[in-house]
Design an enzyme around this catalytic site. Structure first.
Site, PDB file in Angstrom:
ATOM      1  N   GLU A 259       0.831  -1.209   0.000  1.00  0.00           N
ATOM      2  CA  GLU A 259       0.000   0.000   0.000  1.00  0.00           C
ATOM      3  C   GLU A 259       0.863   1.255   0.000  1.00  0.00           C
ATOM      4  O   GLU A 259       1.800   1.377   0.794  1.00  0.00           O
ATOM      5  CB  GLU A 259      -0.907   0.005   1.236  1.00  0.00           C
ATOM      6  CG  GLU A 259      -1.774   1.242   1.363  1.00  0.00           C
ATOM      7  CD  GLU A 259      -2.528   1.295   2.678  1.00  0.00           C
ATOM      8  OE1 GLU A 259      -3.444   2.135   2.793  1.00  0.00           O
ATOM      9  OE2 GLU A 259      -2.208   0.510   3.596  1.00  0.00           O
ATOM     10  N   LYS A 315      -9.406   2.799  -3.576  1.00  0.00           N
ATOM     11  CA  LYS A 315      -9.964   2.274  -2.336  1.00  0.00           C
ATOM     12  C   LYS A 315     -11.347   2.867  -2.064  1.00  0.00           C
ATOM     13  O   LYS A 315     -11.551   4.074  -2.154  1.00  0.00           O
ATOM     14  CB  LYS A 315      -9.016   2.589  -1.177  1.00  0.00           C
ATOM     15  CG  LYS A 315      -9.413   1.974   0.152  1.00  0.00           C
ATOM     16  CD  LYS A 315      -8.384   2.309   1.227  1.00  0.00           C
ATOM     17  CE  LYS A 315      -8.737   1.645   2.554  1.00  0.00           C
ATOM     18  NZ  LYS A 315      -7.784   2.021   3.624  1.00  0.00           N
ATOM     19  N   CYS A 367      -5.732  -2.412   2.276  1.00  0.00           N
ATOM     20  CA  CYS A 367      -5.659  -2.348   3.738  1.00  0.00           C
ATOM     21  C   CYS A 367      -6.949  -2.798   4.404  1.00  0.00           C
ATOM     22  O   CYS A 367      -7.350  -3.952   4.342  1.00  0.00           O
ATOM     23  CB  CYS A 367      -5.256  -0.934   4.164  1.00  0.00           C
ATOM     24  SG  CYS A 367      -4.871  -0.770   5.921  1.00  0.00           S
TER      25      CYS A 367
END
Length: 492
Positions: A259, A315, A367
């Site tokens: 990430e 995301k 994540c």
């Protein structure tokens, strides 16, 4: 039993659930704590005291389960210890309140004490579902994770982690019911025993099937200190570290960086990315990296594919304060924690497509997204593997990264898909479609983890239904208990 002792017992029972999760894995302790709560709230008492009991359980649950929020606020948010302790306590108290609220409303408006025992499984199920949804959700510390290494995990591809939690709550009610007189008290526990036993043969079912050849995967773990992550003087050393750790692994089918591996914006990283894309094309490698994408004056926590393959993913589920600041006009500037780097991100759109690594569709999860069962189940329907990248350096040496890895394992079991997990400082791992870790790197080290993963096709029952049946079950179950109570009152 006096009331202070009952409140203390409730808080202690709440601690049992985190101890049932990784890295402790005392699964029986989690079930024992849930059973104690079922017993406590089914005793004759006021709705107000029932709220206090469930609130204390929530304090134990979140106090022991998310204490690592302090690490993020103090160590990396640079908040003084007293302020960090206060903010952590405030977060724990808020989550405990959210936990207690459904139980209080049910006791106050729907059920008397005698009905609470058999309403408990529905209330527990609803509680876990709504905490995973409200205010974008915080699906951490779900009880089903405590049973990952028991027979009950065989239900995960069918019912998901919520179904496992429901069986735990049902078993807790059945155990408390054993205190009742008469032979019928054994029937509920016998039914629950059948559910647990059935989990074993369910583990033998092949819900999904291999597709294509196994892929050689290289996962880069650069171990960049969080306090230097966005330091301009560390930009070039970070590039060099990624190149060094990747140098001997361009022969892999898939090369994965974690990430926000590149500490800059997508537009600024183009020269470096062009070099890596050329290298990936020359070796017929699919390179995936995390980066902050700046598109149309909006910033996204993203993944991009270079070389063999294509795609970009933004995301969808952002972390409050870490990636965006609620009520930012009021909070920004008050303390440094509310002005963390990259806390100005925007949520990616729903309905995004998988990434293509050569000819294999892979569903990405950045994540925190890997902890959302429905998000992963829906996205992976059109993919043959799941890729999750993370930067768990925010949580130091706490239990958070270990719990994070455990939840990634559950997503593999629920979907029958392998999970590839690349992190900045650990725990980097390869997980097969049964949730077994086939390769894992050590924490806080620079490394490149090599291994093999087998793409899978087909769908598990949970991928088809998601958590919708469990929402319906919680409502129907509670409604049936309520109807039975009303009928009994009318007959009295």
């Amino acid at each position: 039993m006096n009331r202070p002792l009952m409140l203390a017992l409730a808080a202690l029972a709440g601690v049992g659930l985190p101890l049932g999760l990784a890295p402790f894995d005392f699964s029986w302790l989690a079930l024992a704590g849930i059973t104690v709560l079922a017993w406590l709230i089914s005793r004759p008492q006021s709705a107000g005291f029932s709220f206090l009991l469930t609130f204390c359980y929530g304090l134990g649950l979140y106090g022991a389960g998310v204490y690592w929020v302090f690490v993020s606020i103090h160590t990396y948010g640079n908040a003084p210890v007293p302020l960090a302790l206060f903010m952590t306590a405030l977060f724990v108290a808020f989550m405990a309140f959210m936990f207690a609220l459904p139980f209080f409303l049910a006791r106050r408006y729907l059920f008397d004490a005698s009905a609470m025992l058999w309403a408990f499984p529905a209330l527990w199920l609803f509680n876990e579902l709504y905490r995973s949804w409200i205010f974008t959700g915080f699906p951490w510390l779900l009880s089903g994770y405590s049973q990952m290494d028991t027979w009950l995990v065989g239900w995960a591809p069918v019912a998901g982690v919520f179904g496992l939690g429901f069986i735990c709550a049902l078993s807790a009610s059945a155990l408390v019911y054993l205190r009742s007189p008469g032979p019928w008290r054994y029937l509920p526990i016998a039914a629950c025993a059948c559910l647990w036993l059935l989990g074993k043969p369910l583990q033998t079912i092949e819900w999904t099937q291999p597709v294509g050849s196994p892929k050689q995967v290289a996962l880069v773990q650069p171990n960049i200190p969080q306090q230097h992550k966005w330091d301009l003087s560390w930009r070039q050393p970070t590039y060099q570290r990624l190149e060094t750790l990747s140098r001997d692994h361009w022969d892999a089918d898939w090369l994965i960086w974690p990430e926000a591996a590149l500490p800059t914006l997508l537009s600024d990283a183009q020269p470096f990315l062009a070099e890596q894309a050329e290298q990936a094309a020359a070796t017929r490698t699919s390179l995936v990296t995390g980066i902050i994408a700046d598109l149309a004056r909006r910033y996204h926590n993203s993944l991009v594919v270079l070389g063999q393959g294509s795609g970009i993913y933004h995301k969808q589920r952002l972390v409050p304060f870490g990636e965006y600041v609620p009520m930012q006009d009021q909070l920004r500037g008050l303390i440094e924690f509310f002005d963390l780097p990259m806390s100005v991100l925007h949520r990616g759109p729903s309905g995004q497509s998988p990434l293509w690594l050569a000819d294999t569709p892979v569903w990405p999860a950045v994540c925190y997204e890997i902890v959302y069962p429905d998000l992963i189940a829906e996205g992976s329907r059109g993919a043959n593997a799941i890729l999750t990248v993370s930067n768990d350096a925010w949580f130091g040496a706490s239990t958070a990264p270990v719990q994070h890895l455990q939840m990634a394992r559950m997503r593999a079991i629920e979907t029958g898909r392998p999970v590839i997990r690349a992190t900045n400082d650990g725990l980097t791992a390869l997980i097969d479609d049964r949730g077994r870790i086939t390769a894992q790197g050590e924490r806080f080290t620079q490394l490149t983890l090599r291994g093999q993963t087998q793409p899978m096709a087909g769908q598990t029952p949970f991928m088809i239904t998601g958590s919708l049946p469990w929402w319906l079950l919680s409502i129907v179950w509670a409604g049936a208990i309520r109807l039975r109570q009303v009928r009994a009152q009318n007959q009295a």
